[in-house]
Design a protein around this motif. Structure first.
Motif, mmCIF file in Angstrom:
data_model
loop_
_atom_site.group_PDB
_atom_site.id
_atom_site.type_symbol
_atom_site.label_atom_id
_atom_site.label_comp_id
_atom_site.label_asym_id
_atom_site.label_seq_id
_atom_site.Cartn_x
_atom_site.Cartn_y
_atom_site.Cartn_z
ATOM 1 N N TRP A 146 0.831 -1.192 0.000
ATOM 2 C CA TRP A 146 0.000 0.000 0.000
ATOM 3 C C TRP A 146 0.869 1.247 0.000
ATOM 4 O O TRP A 146 1.843 1.332 0.740
ATOM 5 C CB TRP A 146 -0.913 -0.014 1.225
ATOM 6 C CG TRP A 146 -1.784 -1.209 1.208
ATOM 7 C CD1 TRP A 146 -3.026 -1.299 0.643
ATOM 8 C CD2 TRP A 146 -1.501 -2.505 1.736
ATOM 9 N NE1 TRP A 146 -3.520 -2.570 0.781
ATOM 10 C CE2 TRP A 146 -2.601 -3.338 1.452
ATOM 11 C CE3 TRP A 146 -0.410 -3.063 2.404
ATOM 12 C CZ2 TRP A 146 -2.663 -4.675 1.818
ATOM 13 C CZ3 TRP A 146 -0.471 -4.392 2.775
ATOM 14 C CH2 TRP A 146 -1.580 -5.184 2.486
ATOM 15 N N ILE A 147 0.514 2.172 -0.852
ATOM 16 C CA ILE A 147 1.152 3.490 -0.892
ATOM 17 C C ILE A 147 0.026 4.510 -0.872
ATOM 18 O O ILE A 147 -0.848 4.486 -1.747
ATOM 19 C CB ILE A 147 2.030 3.679 -2.145
ATOM 20 C CG1 ILE A 147 3.182 2.674 -2.142
ATOM 21 C CG2 ILE A 147 2.562 5.106 -2.225
ATOM 22 C CD1 ILE A 147 4.088 2.752 -3.345
ATOM 23 N N ASP B 55 -3.284 5.869 -0.442
ATOM 24 C CA ASP B 55 -4.578 5.188 -0.423
ATOM 25 C C ASP B 55 -4.697 4.131 -1.512
ATOM 26 O O ASP B 55 -5.792 3.653 -1.798
ATOM 27 C CB ASP B 55 -5.708 6.211 -0.602
ATOM 28 C CG ASP B 55 -5.837 7.122 0.606
ATOM 29 O OD1 ASP B 55 -5.463 6.694 1.713
ATOM 30 O OD2 ASP B 55 -6.304 8.261 0.442
ATOM 31 N N LYS B 56 -3.585 3.760 -2.136
ATOM 32 C CA LYS B 56 -3.626 2.797 -3.227
ATOM 33 C C LYS B 56 -3.211 1.412 -2.746
ATOM 34 O O LYS B 56 -2.254 1.257 -2.005
ATOM 35 C CB LYS B 56 -2.691 3.217 -4.363
ATOM 36 C CG LYS B 56 -3.191 4.403 -5.130
ATOM 37 C CD LYS B 56 -2.401 4.563 -6.397
ATOM 38 C CE LYS B 56 -3.033 5.672 -7.207
ATOM 39 N NZ LYS B 56 -2.902 5.454 -8.619
ATOM 40 N N SER B 57 -3.961 0.421 -3.228
ATOM 41 C CA SER B 57 -3.595 -0.974 -3.006
ATOM 42 C C SER B 57 -2.946 -1.467 -4.292
ATOM 43 O O SER B 57 -3.574 -1.454 -5.359
ATOM 44 C CB SER B 57 -4.837 -1.820 -2.703
ATOM 45 O OG SER B 57 -5.416 -1.416 -1.493
ATOM 46 N N LEU B 58 -1.701 -1.883 -4.180
ATOM 47 C CA LEU B 58 -0.925 -2.314 -5.339
ATOM 48 C C LEU B 58 -0.462 -3.746 -5.139
ATOM 49 O O LEU B 58 -0.381 -4.236 -4.004
ATOM 50 C CB LEU B 58 0.282 -1.399 -5.529
ATOM 51 C CG LEU B 58 -0.027 0.101 -5.633
ATOM 52 C CD1 LEU B 58 1.246 0.921 -5.520
ATOM 53 C CD2 LEU B 58 -0.743 0.400 -6.933
ATOM 54 N N CYS B 59 -0.147 -4.402 -6.234
ATOM 55 C CA CYS B 59 0.392 -5.747 -6.125
ATOM 56 C C CYS B 59 1.479 -5.948 -7.176
ATOM 57 O O CYS B 59 1.587 -5.172 -8.131
ATOM 58 C CB CYS B 59 -0.698 -6.797 -6.259
ATOM 59 S SG CYS B 59 -1.517 -6.841 -7.846
ATOM 60 N N LEU B 60 2.274 -6.968 -6.952
ATOM 61 C CA LEU B 60 3.329 -7.332 -7.892
ATOM 62 C C LEU B 60 2.980 -8.671 -8.510
ATOM 63 O O LEU B 60 2.833 -9.676 -7.805
ATOM 64 C CB LEU B 60 4.681 -7.429 -7.177
ATOM 65 C CG LEU B 60 5.211 -6.132 -6.584
ATOM 66 C CD1 LEU B 60 6.493 -6.394 -5.817
ATOM 67 C CD2 LEU B 60 5.442 -5.105 -7.667
ATOM 68 N N GLY B 61 2.829 -8.659 -9.815
ATOM 69 C CA GLY B 61 2.474 -9.866 -10.533
ATOM 70 C C GLY B 61 3.578 -10.301 -11.472
ATOM 71 O O GLY B 61 4.463 -9.517 -11.830
ATOM 72 N N LEU B 62 3.493 -11.552 -11.865
ATOM 73 C CA LEU B 62 4.493 -12.157 -12.735
ATOM 74 C C LEU B 62 3.833 -12.544 -14.057
ATOM 75 O O LEU B 62 3.373 -13.671 -14.235
ATOM 76 C CB LEU B 62 5.089 -13.385 -12.040
ATOM 77 C CG LEU B 62 6.331 -13.997 -12.632
ATOM 78 C CD1 LEU B 62 7.510 -13.034 -12.534
ATOM 79 C CD2 LEU B 62 6.673 -15.287 -11.900
ATOM 80 N N PRO B 63 3.781 -11.590 -15.006
ATOM 81 C CA PRO B 63 3.169 -11.920 -16.295
ATOM 82 C C PRO B 63 4.040 -12.892 -17.090
ATOM 83 O O PRO B 63 5.264 -12.773 -17.094
ATOM 84 C CB PRO B 63 3.075 -10.589 -17.024
ATOM 85 C CG PRO B 63 3.692 -9.567 -16.159
ATOM 86 C CD PRO B 63 4.221 -10.224 -14.929
ATOM 87 N N LYS B 64 3.404 -13.833 -17.729
ATOM 88 C CA LYS B 64 4.123 -14.841 -18.501
ATOM 89 C C LYS B 64 4.916 -14.172 -19.624
ATOM 90 O O LYS B 64 4.383 -13.362 -20.377
ATOM 91 C CB LYS B 64 3.125 -15.841 -19.079
ATOM 92 C CG LYS B 64 3.724 -17.137 -19.482
ATOM 93 C CD LYS B 64 2.645 -18.145 -19.817
ATOM 94 C CE LYS B 64 3.204 -19.540 -19.758
ATOM 95 N NZ LYS B 64 2.185 -20.544 -19.970
ATOM 96 N N GLY B 65 6.215 -14.489 -19.704
ATOM 97 C CA GLY B 65 7.065 -13.985 -20.762
ATOM 98 C C GLY B 65 7.582 -12.573 -20.569
ATOM 99 O O GLY B 65 8.299 -12.054 -21.411
ATOM 100 N N TYR B 66 7.271 -11.929 -19.442
ATOM 101 C CA TYR B 66 7.680 -10.543 -19.205
ATOM 102 C C TYR B 66 9.131 -10.444 -18.734
ATOM 103 O O TYR B 66 9.813 -9.483 -19.015
ATOM 104 C CB TYR B 66 6.724 -9.898 -18.198
ATOM 105 C CG TYR B 66 7.027 -8.463 -17.869
ATOM 106 C CD1 TYR B 66 6.910 -7.463 -18.830
ATOM 107 C CD2 TYR B 66 7.426 -8.097 -16.593
ATOM 108 C CE1 TYR B 66 7.180 -6.144 -18.522
ATOM 109 C CE2 TYR B 66 7.695 -6.782 -16.271
ATOM 110 C CZ TYR B 66 7.564 -5.805 -17.239
ATOM 111 O OH TYR B 66 7.839 -4.499 -16.926
ATOM 112 N N GLY B 67 9.584 -11.414 -17.970
ATOM 113 C CA GLY B 67 10.963 -11.402 -17.500
ATOM 114 C C GLY B 67 11.164 -10.792 -16.132
ATOM 115 O O GLY B 67 12.290 -10.550 -15.706
#
Length: 106
Positions: A18-19, A21-33
């Motif tokens: 959280w930063i 008032d924002k809820s953020l996440c870290l995702g691992l998109p396929k092929g992104y690296g």
């Protein structure tokens, strides 16, 4: 945890923070690296449960939150955000060994 981008792509999530008032996440998109940042107000939440061993990490100014253990304990977080190939391969190795990703995820 899993989200869906407006394009329809499903993304596995390995941190939420959280930063302001924002809820953020870290995702691992396929092929992104590496990891990509997603604003939870701009994606569809498909699965709300974070899976695996997690740690709370207090990061003043950059977002305190709950992260997959390897991002913090193996110091992979910054490198994965910068698309470092060595860190990416290591993180995939860990996730596959934990059964969180299929062996064909690249």
């Amino acid at each position: 945890m899993r989200i869906q981008e407006p394009s329809g792509e499903l993304i596995d999530v390995f941190a939420i923070y959280w930063i302001n008032d924002k809820s953020l996440c870290l995702g691992l998109p396929k092929g992104y690296g590496g990891l990509s940042v997603y604003d939870l107000s701009e994606v569809n939440l498909i699965e709300s449960k974070l899976i695996g061993e997690l740690v709370y990490f207090q990061n003043d100014g950059a977002g305190s939150g709950v992260y997959h253990w390897a991002l913090i304990e193996e110091l992979l977080l910054d490198d994965l955000l910068e698309l470092d190939e060595t860190a990416y391969k290591r993180f995939l190795e860990i996730l596959k060994s934990e059964g969180q990703l299929d062996d064909n995820f690249y």
